[in-house]
Design an enzyme around this catalytic site. Structure first.
Site, mmCIF file in Angstrom:
data_model
loop_
_atom_site.group_PDB
_atom_site.id
_atom_site.type_symbol
_atom_site.label_atom_id
_atom_site.label_comp_id
_atom_site.label_asym_id
_atom_site.label_seq_id
_atom_site.Cartn_x
_atom_site.Cartn_y
_atom_site.Cartn_z
ATOM 1 N N ARG A 1 0.737 -1.182 -0.044
ATOM 2 C CA ARG A 1 -0.015 0.105 -0.079
ATOM 3 C C ARG A 1 0.946 0.995 0.106
ATOM 4 N NH1 ARG A 1 -5.028 -0.830 -0.186
ATOM 5 N NH2 ARG A 1 -5.829 -2.847 0.625
ATOM 6 N N THR B 1 -1.237 7.675 -0.462
ATOM 7 C CA THR B 1 -2.598 7.606 -0.996
ATOM 8 C C THR B 1 -3.528 6.155 -0.341
ATOM 9 O OG1 THR B 1 -1.983 5.778 -2.802
ATOM 10 C CG2 THR B 1 -1.471 8.415 -3.050
ATOM 11 N N ASP C 1 1.908 -13.040 13.316
ATOM 12 C CA ASP C 1 2.271 -12.599 11.798
ATOM 13 C C ASP C 1 2.841 -13.823 11.174
ATOM 14 O OD1 ASP C 1 4.179 -12.110 9.608
ATOM 15 O OD2 ASP C 1 3.484 -9.931 10.020
ATOM 16 N N ASP D 1 6.249 -13.822 9.333
ATOM 17 C CA ASP D 1 7.445 -13.956 10.342
ATOM 18 C C ASP D 1 7.596 -15.108 10.724
ATOM 19 O OD1 ASP D 1 8.004 -11.394 9.901
ATOM 20 O OD2 ASP D 1 7.067 -10.551 11.736
#
Length: 209
Positions: free
Chosen positions: A104, A108, A200, A203
């Site tokens: 991302r 924006t 995660d 990870d």
């Protein structure tokens, strides 16, 4: 709207417990994700069409069944989705593997594709988009859009665990995409982590922080 299938097979649920456990190390975590992916592949391919084929057994002639010409494409979302590919390929070795990498833009907040590589015969394939986590739904939504704008018409999404918020996004944006999960969890926390979740996934798969 998208159908949501929670795969409650005892082996999947048993192994998912150890995947969630914070004391499970990288090597075991990776092996468990691989095993659960193979078990989920068994379930997600349940509706593949069959056709009859005549063969010779060592004893006699027999009319048996084979998969009817369906071409499968696996598309892991980089990077965590990579940890689920090998398990699926053991059951579907003829599948072709594409990759989608997205991030991302911090200003924006729009998705930016940094890597997309797909099989050339997109229109002929049934695609399975793979990511261990369906949290906010942003990455999966963007990956599915990437496939659709390149011509994919038959897409499924496969994740280990999901939050209701992510499921809702996919159902709204892609009502034609069925969602396959090992578990549908409670919610997202304020940081966007799935609760209770598994941390995660990237990870834990690759031993990074």
């Amino acid at each position: 709207m998208s159908n949501v299938f929670v795969l409650d097979h005892p082996l999947i649920q048993h192994k998912l417990t150890y995947i969630r456990n914070k004391n499970t190390g990288t090597k075991e975590f990776r092996a468990l994700v691989d095993e659960v992916s193979a078990l989920m592949a068994f379930e997600i391919t349940r509706d593949l069409p069959l056709e009859e084929k005549t063969i010779e057994t060592p004893v006699t002639e027999a009319v048996t069944k084979v998969i009817s010409g369906k071409k499968i494409g696996l598309v892991p979302i980089l990077r965590a989705g990579l940890g689920m590919v090998d398990g699926m390929l053991r059951l579907i070795p003829a599948a072709k593997v594409g990759h989608v990498g997205l991030y991302r833009d911090p200003e924006t907040l729009q998705p930016v594709e940094y890597y997309v590589k797909l099989p050339t015969d997109i229109e002929e394939r049934d695609f399975i988009v793979i990511d261990p986590m369906l949290a906010t739904g942003g990455s999966a939504n963007d990956a599915i859009h990437s496939l659709k704008k390149r011509g994919a018409t038959n897409i499924k999404l496969m994740c280990l665990i999901a939050a209701p918020e992510g499921v809702e996004v996919i159902q709204k944006e892609h009502p034609d995409v069925d969602i396959y999960l090992a578990a549908l969890d409670e919610r997202l926390d304020e940081k966007g982590y799935i609760i209770p979740g598994l941390g995660d996934a990237g990870d834990r798969l690759f031993g990074t922080k």
